[in-house]
Scaffold this motif. Structure first.
Motif, PDB file in Angstrom:
ATOM      1  N   MET A  93       0.849  -1.182   0.000  1.00 57.99           N
ATOM      2  CA  MET A  93       0.000   0.000   0.000  1.00 57.99           C
ATOM      3  C   MET A  93       0.894   1.244   0.000  1.00 57.99           C
ATOM      4  N   THR A  94       0.613   2.153  -0.920  1.00 54.97           N
ATOM      5  CA  THR A  94       1.380   3.384  -1.028  1.00 54.97           C
ATOM      6  C   THR A  94       0.982   4.350   0.080  1.00 54.97           C
ATOM      7  N   GLU A  95       1.980   4.859   0.792  1.00 53.09           N
ATOM      8  CA  GLU A  95       1.727   5.934   1.743  1.00 53.09           C
ATOM      9  C   GLU A  95       2.226   7.212   1.101  1.00 53.09           C
ATOM     10  N   ARG A  96       1.264   8.051   0.677  1.00 54.39           N
ATOM     11  CA  ARG A  96       1.613   9.309   0.026  1.00 54.39           C
ATOM     12  C   ARG A  96       1.823  10.367   1.087  1.00 54.39           C
ATOM     13  N   LEU A  97       3.034  10.887   1.144  1.00 51.45           N
ATOM     14  CA  LEU A  97       3.351  11.936   2.108  1.00 51.45           C
ATOM     15  C   LEU A  97       3.348  13.284   1.423  1.00 51.45           C
ATOM     16  N   PRO A  98       2.761  14.316   2.041  1.00 49.16           N
ATOM     17  CA  PRO A  98       2.863  15.655   1.458  1.00 49.16           C
ATOM     18  C   PRO A  98       4.311  16.123   1.534  1.00 49.16           C
ATOM     19  N   VAL A  99       4.756  16.813   0.503  1.00 51.18           N
ATOM     20  CA  VAL A  99       6.109  17.359   0.458  1.00 51.18           C
ATOM     21  C   VAL A  99       6.003  18.869   0.595  1.00 51.18           C
ATOM     22  N   GLU A 100       6.772  19.428   1.516  1.00 53.39           N
ATOM     23  CA  GLU A 100       6.799  20.866   1.716  1.00 53.39           C
ATOM     24  C   GLU A 100       7.140  21.534   0.377  1.00 53.39           C
ATOM     25  N   LEU A 101       6.365  22.529  -0.021  1.00 52.53           N
ATOM     26  CA  LEU A 101       6.556  23.134  -1.339  1.00 52.53           C
ATOM     27  C   LEU A 101       7.959  23.701  -1.522  1.00 52.53           C
ATOM     28  N   ALA A 102       8.563  24.181  -0.468  1.00 51.20           N
ATOM     29  CA  ALA A 102       9.923  24.709  -0.580  1.00 51.20           C
ATOM     30  C   ALA A 102      10.940  23.625  -0.945  1.00 51.20           C
TER      31      ALA A 102
END
Length: 199
Positions: free
Chosen positions: A1-10
């Motif tokens: 199962m893929t765990e999609r993590l948000p990436v800080e835009l910077a």
């Protein structure tokens, strides 16, 4: 199962900084498409911006021109066959998401362009209009409005595959004629002096 993590835009530029092949997702008025692109790169930090070449003869170009948005998806070795497929056929003649294609997608959070399953990273982008560059060079600039990464490959703002992830979870680099490289092992080099960094 893929765990999609948000990436800080910077730190979104780090998803493309190593020069991977990308899949460009597009959608408008009930139509959607995806194409492979070898020429893309980050171009700014704040706000984060990217550049990608989208040929004027493609369905993707038509949909991006109409919608003003696109997604950049960093495919893994696990979907190398699908990456070659979407880069080899025209969306005008083939539904690249049809049953049996192996290509599937899910919705983003900020743009209607599809995000592609099996990728290591996903960037949702809005076109920054530059008509001269678009018309003359097929070059599109986009502002990254959301970024995500698979935790098996990218964590804490860096590409660092999980020890048990295996080669299937490395990014692709297209050469030609169906030949790819995969991303290799990372290593760090420390500078002896601070001035070396700014040279």
């Amino acid at each position: 199962m893929t765990e999609r993590l948000p990436v800080e835009l910077a730190k979104a530029y780090r998803l493309l900084n190593h020069g991977p092949t990308v899949l460009v997702g597009s959608a408008h008025a009930g139509r959607r498409n995806v194409m492979a692109a070898a020429w893309s790169m980050p171009v700014d930090f704040s706000p984060p911006k990217v550049a990608v070449v989208i040929d004027r003869n493609t369905l993707t170009r038509e949909l991006v021109d109409a919608s003003g948005e696109f997604s950049l998806n960093v495919p893994s070795r696990a979907i190398a066959r699908e990456t070659l497929f979407v880069g080899s056929v025209s969306g005008r003649e083939t539904d690249k998401f049809a049953d049996g294609s192996g290509v599937s997608a899910f919705a983003g959070s900020h743009v209607a362009a599809p995000l592609i399953d099996g990728c290591l990273a996903w960037l949702e982008c809005r076109v920054i209009p530059e008509p001269h560059n678009q018309d003359r060079y097929d070059l599109f600039l986009g502002e990254v409005v959301a970024a995500w990464a698979d935790s098996r490959a990218f964590r804490d703002g860096h590409w660092q595959p999980a020890p048990d992830a295996g080669h299937e979870w490395r990014s692709l680099h297209y050469i030609a004629g169906g030949n790819f490289f995969e991303t290799g092992e990372a290593f760090e080099v420390k500078s002896d002096t601070a001035s070396d960094v700014n040279s």
